[in-house]
Design a protein around this motif. Structure first.
Motif, PDB file in Angstrom:
ATOM      1  N   MET B  29       6.825   5.753   1.637  1.00  0.00           N
ATOM      2  CA  MET B  29       4.945   6.108   0.938  1.00  0.00           C
ATOM      3  C   MET B  29       5.280   6.702  -0.524  1.00  0.00           C
ATOM      4  O   MET B  29       4.418   6.577  -1.170  1.00  0.00           O
ATOM      5  CB  MET B  29       5.038   7.226   2.207  1.00  0.00           C
ATOM      6  N   LEU B  30       5.779   7.624  -0.138  1.00  0.00           N
ATOM      7  CA  LEU B  30       6.039   8.449  -1.910  1.00  0.00           C
ATOM      8  C   LEU B  30       6.775   7.179  -2.828  1.00  0.00           C
ATOM      9  O   LEU B  30       5.234   7.702  -4.169  1.00  0.00           O
ATOM     10  CB  LEU B  30       6.891   9.149  -2.290  1.00  0.00           C
ATOM     11  N   SER B  31       7.103   6.293  -2.386  1.00  0.00           N
ATOM     12  CA  SER B  31       7.383   5.707  -3.952  1.00  0.00           C
ATOM     13  C   SER B  31       6.396   4.931  -3.666  1.00  0.00           C
ATOM     14  O   SER B  31       6.074   4.375  -5.480  1.00  0.00           O
ATOM     15  CB  SER B  31       8.971   4.877  -3.216  1.00  0.00           C
ATOM     16  N   MET B  32       5.762   4.171  -3.051  1.00  0.00           N
ATOM     17  CA  MET B  32       5.076   3.281  -3.075  1.00  0.00           C
ATOM     18  C   MET B  32       3.580   3.582  -3.764  1.00  0.00           C
ATOM     19  O   MET B  32       2.706   3.269  -3.898  1.00  0.00           O
ATOM     20  CB  MET B  32       4.456   2.490  -1.498  1.00  0.00           C
ATOM     21  N   ALA B  33       3.563   5.152  -3.223  1.00  0.00           N
ATOM     22  CA  ALA B  33       1.951   5.543  -4.221  1.00  0.00           C
ATOM     23  C   ALA B  33       1.956   5.683  -5.358  1.00  0.00           C
ATOM     24  O   ALA B  33       0.875   5.688  -5.739  1.00  0.00           O
ATOM     25  CB  ALA B  33       2.057   7.280  -3.384  1.00  0.00           C
ATOM     26  N   PHE B  34       3.480   5.759  -5.935  1.00  0.00           N
ATOM     27  CA  PHE B  34       3.577   5.610  -7.896  1.00  0.00           C
ATOM     28  C   PHE B  34       3.839   3.828  -8.302  1.00  0.00           C
ATOM     29  O   PHE B  34       4.232   3.434  -9.140  1.00  0.00           O
ATOM     30  CB  PHE B  34       3.826   6.490  -8.018  1.00  0.00           C
ATOM     31  N   LYS B  35       4.133   3.382  -7.328  1.00  0.00           N
ATOM     32  CA  LYS B  35       3.919   1.757  -7.864  1.00  0.00           C
ATOM     33  C   LYS B  35       2.259   1.018  -8.627  1.00  0.00           C
ATOM     34  O   LYS B  35       1.953   1.385  -7.386  1.00  0.00           O
ATOM     35  CB  LYS B  35       4.383   1.076  -6.448  1.00  0.00           C
ATOM     36  N   ILE B  37       0.203  -2.323  -8.607  1.00  0.00           N
ATOM     37  CA  ILE B  37      -0.161  -2.897  -7.755  1.00  0.00           C
ATOM     38  C   ILE B  37       0.947  -4.556  -7.057  1.00  0.00           C
ATOM     39  O   ILE B  37       1.658  -5.107  -6.636  1.00  0.00           O
ATOM     40  CB  ILE B  37      -1.471  -3.930  -8.133  1.00  0.00           C
ATOM     41  N   ALA B  38       1.260  -4.800  -8.624  1.00  0.00           N
ATOM     42  CA  ALA B  38       2.786  -6.187  -8.761  1.00  0.00           C
ATOM     43  C   ALA B  38       3.935  -5.526  -7.986  1.00  0.00           C
ATOM     44  O   ALA B  38       4.518  -6.510  -7.565  1.00  0.00           O
ATOM     45  CB  ALA B  38       2.835  -6.156 -10.235  1.00  0.00           C
ATOM     46  N   GLU B  39       4.235  -4.446  -8.025  1.00  0.00           N
ATOM     47  CA  GLU B  39       5.112  -3.848  -7.131  1.00  0.00           C
ATOM     48  C   GLU B  39       4.936  -4.306  -5.803  1.00  0.00           C
ATOM     49  O   GLU B  39       5.622  -3.623  -4.467  1.00  0.00           O
ATOM     50  CB  GLU B  39       6.109  -2.631  -7.656  1.00  0.00           C
ATOM     51  N   TRP B  40       4.394  -3.077  -5.309  1.00  0.00           N
ATOM     52  CA  TRP B  40       3.533  -2.571  -4.168  1.00  0.00           C
ATOM     53  C   TRP B  40       3.499  -3.909  -3.331  1.00  0.00           C
ATOM     54  O   TRP B  40       3.519  -3.630  -1.161  1.00  0.00           O
ATOM     55  CB  TRP B  40       2.815  -1.510  -3.685  1.00  0.00           C
ATOM     56  N   GLN B  41       2.932  -5.535  -4.109  1.00  0.00           N
ATOM     57  CA  GLN B  41       2.014  -6.236  -3.358  1.00  0.00           C
ATOM     58  C   GLN B  41       3.995  -7.499  -3.237  1.00  0.00           C
ATOM     59  O   GLN B  41       3.435  -8.474  -2.389  1.00  0.00           O
ATOM     60  CB  GLN B  41       1.567  -7.468  -3.857  1.00  0.00           C
ATOM     61  N   SER B  42       4.434  -6.851  -3.773  1.00  0.00           N
ATOM     62  CA  SER B  42       5.943  -8.124  -3.861  1.00  0.00           C
ATOM     63  C   SER B  42       6.586  -7.916  -2.617  1.00  0.00           C
ATOM     64  O   SER B  42       6.849  -6.831  -1.794  1.00  0.00           O
ATOM     65  CB  SER B  42       6.735  -7.542  -5.064  1.00  0.00           C
ATOM     66  N   SER B  43       7.754  -8.597  -2.956  1.00  0.00           N
ATOM     67  CA  SER B  43       8.508  -9.005  -0.671  1.00  0.00           C
ATOM     68  C   SER B  43       9.891 -10.088  -1.747  1.00  0.00           C
ATOM     69  O   SER B  43       9.694 -10.427  -2.720  1.00  0.00           O
ATOM     70  CB  SER B  43       7.348  -9.527  -0.385  1.00  0.00           C
ATOM     71  N   GLY B  44      10.714  -9.170  -0.078  1.00  0.00           N
ATOM     72  CA  GLY B  44      11.592 -10.498  -0.634  1.00  0.00           C
ATOM     73  C   GLY B  44      12.487  -9.673  -1.489  1.00  0.00           C
ATOM     74  O   GLY B  44      12.949  -7.838  -2.050  1.00  0.00           O
ATOM     75  N   TRP B  50      12.533   2.853  -5.921  1.00  0.00           N
ATOM     76  CA  TRP B  50      11.743   3.601  -6.893  1.00  0.00           C
ATOM     77  C   TRP B  50      11.358   2.545  -7.522  1.00  0.00           C
ATOM     78  O   TRP B  50      11.266   1.890  -8.370  1.00  0.00           O
ATOM     79  CB  TRP B  50      12.553   4.387  -7.409  1.00  0.00           C
ATOM     80  N   PRO B  51       9.183   3.106  -8.475  1.00  0.00           N
ATOM     81  CA  PRO B  51       8.886   2.199  -8.622  1.00  0.00           C
ATOM     82  C   PRO B  51       9.704   1.988 -10.256  1.00  0.00           C
ATOM     83  O   PRO B  51      10.501   2.831 -10.917  1.00  0.00           O
ATOM     84  CB  PRO B  51       7.490   2.749  -9.047  1.00  0.00           C
ATOM     85  N   ASN B  52       9.709   0.637 -11.036  1.00  0.00           N
ATOM     86  CA  ASN B  52      10.219   0.299 -12.140  1.00  0.00           C
ATOM     87  C   ASN B  52       8.979   1.196 -13.428  1.00  0.00           C
ATOM     88  O   ASN B  52       9.683   1.520 -14.157  1.00  0.00           O
ATOM     89  CB  ASN B  52       9.744  -0.959 -12.218  1.00  0.00           C
ATOM     90  N   ASN B  53       7.800   0.960 -12.775  1.00  0.00           N
ATOM     91  CA  ASN B  53       6.570   0.970 -14.056  1.00  0.00           C
ATOM     92  C   ASN B  53       6.399   2.481 -13.377  1.00  0.00           C
ATOM     93  O   ASN B  53       4.570   2.063 -12.595  1.00  0.00           O
ATOM     94  CB  ASN B  53       5.427   0.274 -13.967  1.00  0.00           C
ATOM     95  N   PRO B  54       6.051   3.397 -12.984  1.00  0.00           N
ATOM     96  CA  PRO B  54       5.413   4.145 -12.225  1.00  0.00           C
ATOM     97  C   PRO B  54       3.879   4.404 -12.775  1.00  0.00           C
ATOM     98  O   PRO B  54       4.195   3.895 -14.560  1.00  0.00           O
ATOM     99  CB  PRO B  54       6.330   5.728 -12.183  1.00  0.00           C
TER     100      PRO B  54
END
Lengths: 337, 286
Positions: B29-35, B37-44, B50-54
């Motif tokens: 949750m912590l990680s996703m909060a700072f991602k 949209i492109a990162e939290w929507q991605s799959s696989g 950790w977010p690449n671009n916080p």
């Protein structure tokens, strides 16, 4: 400054009768001991005096006046609880001055009283600490100080020094006696330690299962116990009680109706001879405790110094003149000696 | 005590495993909060721990700022639900704790109420769902629907049994002699309660209040039924964070979840010292 009297007081908790038709008088300025085994009703007596419990029957008088219907705060009796019951969230100082603050005493008077009591108990240096940071002996003193700080009609103490080690206990009880005399107040003291009761009290009541067996001065009760129970409670080692059939071997003649014979260890004479056999010798310095076997009964004798007896030695027993106690079949003492 | 090395290794492995299991969802949750949209929507394969671009975009988004790459219009922002949750949970806790403490004290000391403990347990055995419809009708009648005070009131009622039972065990454990001492030293019953019992009960009050607060804070069902628009709470609001275009807005939900975790954590830290100290430490001789 008060006498305390119980008139046929009974207190029940459910099916248990904690105090059973008890009557006694504690005179003004007495150091009075309630003495008995645990759960014999002593602590309930204190709660009744304090007004924390109400008697189911009978009447309690403080200073000659019935106190039925008077609340604990108004009775003006101070108490040291068995587990001390200090207030953990307050410093020692706040604990001690609590009774005065609650009674809205002027601040300068409070300071003067606290200083006086703290000097008496030598606790001036620990006043800033909470109870958790105090040693057992210090907590003890704080609890006593909280009781002494105000000017009550009487002090009650429920086995307050039982948690201390033997030496501190001896010291504290002597100090309590001194303080009680200085203050000139009635002090009711609960204990299950016979030595404590004997050494400080000038009056005592012996309890058994909610009833008083005997009241009087410790000396009087020790010399003339009215039953085998009381005889066994006071004195260490305990009084030897043997069937009357063995009286002849102790060179004693009993009165009519005597069923058993009681002899205090210090009144039992041991001399080389026949009739009994020594089973154990315990030299304790100032005196020696000797266990002897008399027709299958074990008796103990306390002798002065270190007499030359050895285990297995045959001995003759006798009793100091006029120091034999006689009891009937129910265990009650017979008047004639 | 001397323990064998293999036992120590086993012990720490077990602890690490347990910690991982319980902390991974939180970490996620912590990680996703700072991602973005492109990162939290991605799959696989694109998923990263950790977010690449916080970014703080998710937080900005739920507070109403439009985001460059998330073209979704929210009908309301997170501010009001947070306020609704804070008000209803706090006042609900206050109601439950006040009534629960008073009831527990009366019962523990004076035996008032006889069958009250049992009655309160039965209240808990009842499925909340079964009583919620009548409650909805009553609340509608009283004009309490969609108000924070209406919610606070029902929270206070629902969590009262917990507050009562927790406080009752604490009162039962408190040595009576301490209160007796205060009575003898000149306090009235009421003064004893204020001057001695309550201050001594601070750790108990704090831990019970935290427990009750967390119950209220995380309620979904009751808030869903009793609020509609103005005073929806965080959980209800969180459920509504989705759009027809993007589906569930996980980034926004994670950001809101992180915010929602703050009050209980702060409370927990604040009372930690109380919790470890124990109730009567030092009051009695051992």
């Amino acid at each position: 400054m008060a006498s305390i009297s119980f008139r046929n007081v009974t207190k029940r908790f459910g099916d248990v009768t904690a105090v059973d038709d008890v009557s006694f008088d504690i005179r003004d300025n007495a150091f009075f001991c309630l003495f008995g085994p645990p759960l014999s009703g002593k602590s309930t007596i204190l709660k009744l005096i304090l007004g924390l419990e109400k008697p189911d029957a009978g009447e309690i008088l403080i200073d000659g006046r019935p106190v039925t219907g008077i609340g604990p705060a108004q009775r003006n009796v101070a108490m040291v609880f068995q587990n001390l019951a200090l207030f953990p969230h307050m410093s020692a100082l706040d604990n001690i001055r609590f009774p005065l603050v609650e009674r809205r005493v002027a601040p300068d008077k409070i300071a003067a009283r606290v200083a006086e009591v703290c000097e008496k108990l030598h606790i001036g240096h620990i006043l800033h600490k909470p109870p958790a940071q105090l040693s057992g002996g210090e907590r003890q003193r704080v609890a006593i100080a909280r009781a002494l700080v105000r000017d009550p009609v009487a002090y009650l103490m429920d086995d307050p020094i039982s948690a201390l080690d033997a030496r501190l206990r001896e010291q504290t009880r002597v100090e309590l006696r001194r303080i009680q005399q200085e203050m000139g107040k009635t002090l009711v003291y609960v204990t299950h330690d016979q030595e404590e009761a004997m050494s400080v009290a000038d009056g005592m009541a012996v309890f058994q299962a909610g009833r008083i067996c005997q009241t009087g001065t410790p000396e009087d009760i020790y010399r003339h116990p009215n039953s085998t129970y009381v005889a066994g409670m006071l004195g260490a080692p305990a009084m030897n009680v043997v069937p009357m059939a063995l009286a002849a071997s102790l060179q004693v003649q009993g009165p009519q109706g005597a069923d058993s014979l009681g002899v205090r260890p210090e009144n039992l004479r041991v001399a080389p001879g026949e009739g009994a056999r020594i089973t154990e010798v315990e030299p304790l310095g100032g005196f020696t405790t000797i266990s002897v076997d008399l027709a299958g009964q074990s008796l103990r004798a306390t002798l002065r110094g270190q007499p030359r007896f050895t285990t297995g030695q045959p001995v003759a027993l006798s009793v100091d003149a006029g120091r034999a106690h006689f009891f009937d079949t129910s265990g009650a003492a017979l008047a004639a000696h | 005590m001397q323990r064998s090395l293999s036992f120590e290794i086993f012990r720490y492995t077990a602890i690490a495993l347990f910690l991982a299991l319980s902390l991974i969802p939180t970490a996620w949750m912590l990680s996703m909060a700072f991602k973005p949209i492109a990162e939290w929507q991605s799959s696989g394969v694109d998923l990263t721990w950790w977010p690449n671009n916080p970014t703080l975009d998710n937080f900005r988004f739920i507070f109403g700022h439009s985001s460059s790459d998330l073209i979704v219009a929210l009908d309301r922002t997170a501010g009001r639900p947070i306020l609704a949750s804070l008000l209803s949970a706090s006042f609900g806790t206050a109601i439950a704790m006040t009534a629960g403490t008073a009831a527990a004290y009366g019962l523990s000391r004076f035996g008032f109420g006889g069958n009250l403990p049992l009655a309160l347990i039965q209240l808990r055995l009842f499925p909340p769902m079964a009583v919620m419809i009548p409650v909805m009708i009553m609340w509608a009648f009283l004009g309490l629907i969609d108000t924070w005070w209406g919610l606070a009131l029902i929270y206070g009622i629902v969590t009262l049994p917990f507050a009562f039972w927790l406080m009752k065990t604490f009162f039962d454990d408190m040595p009576r002699e301490i209160e007796d001492a205060a009575l003898v030293e000149g306090c009235s019953r009421w003064r004893v309660f204020l001057r001695v019992t309550l201050p001594m009960m601070r750790p108990a009050l704090a831990s019970s209040a935290l427990f009750v607060f967390i119950l209220n804070w995380s309620d979904y069902l009751i808030a869903l039924l009793l609020t509609t628009r103005d005073w929806v709470t965080i959980p209800v609001y969180m459920a509504s964070l989705s759009s027809s275009m993007t589906g569930q807005l996980y980034g926004a939900k994670a950001a809101l979840g992180l915010i929602a975790a703050v009050p209980p954590v702060i409370m927990g830290i604040a009372i930690q010292k109380q919790l470890v100290r124990g109730l009567t430490f030092g009051a009695l001789k051992e």
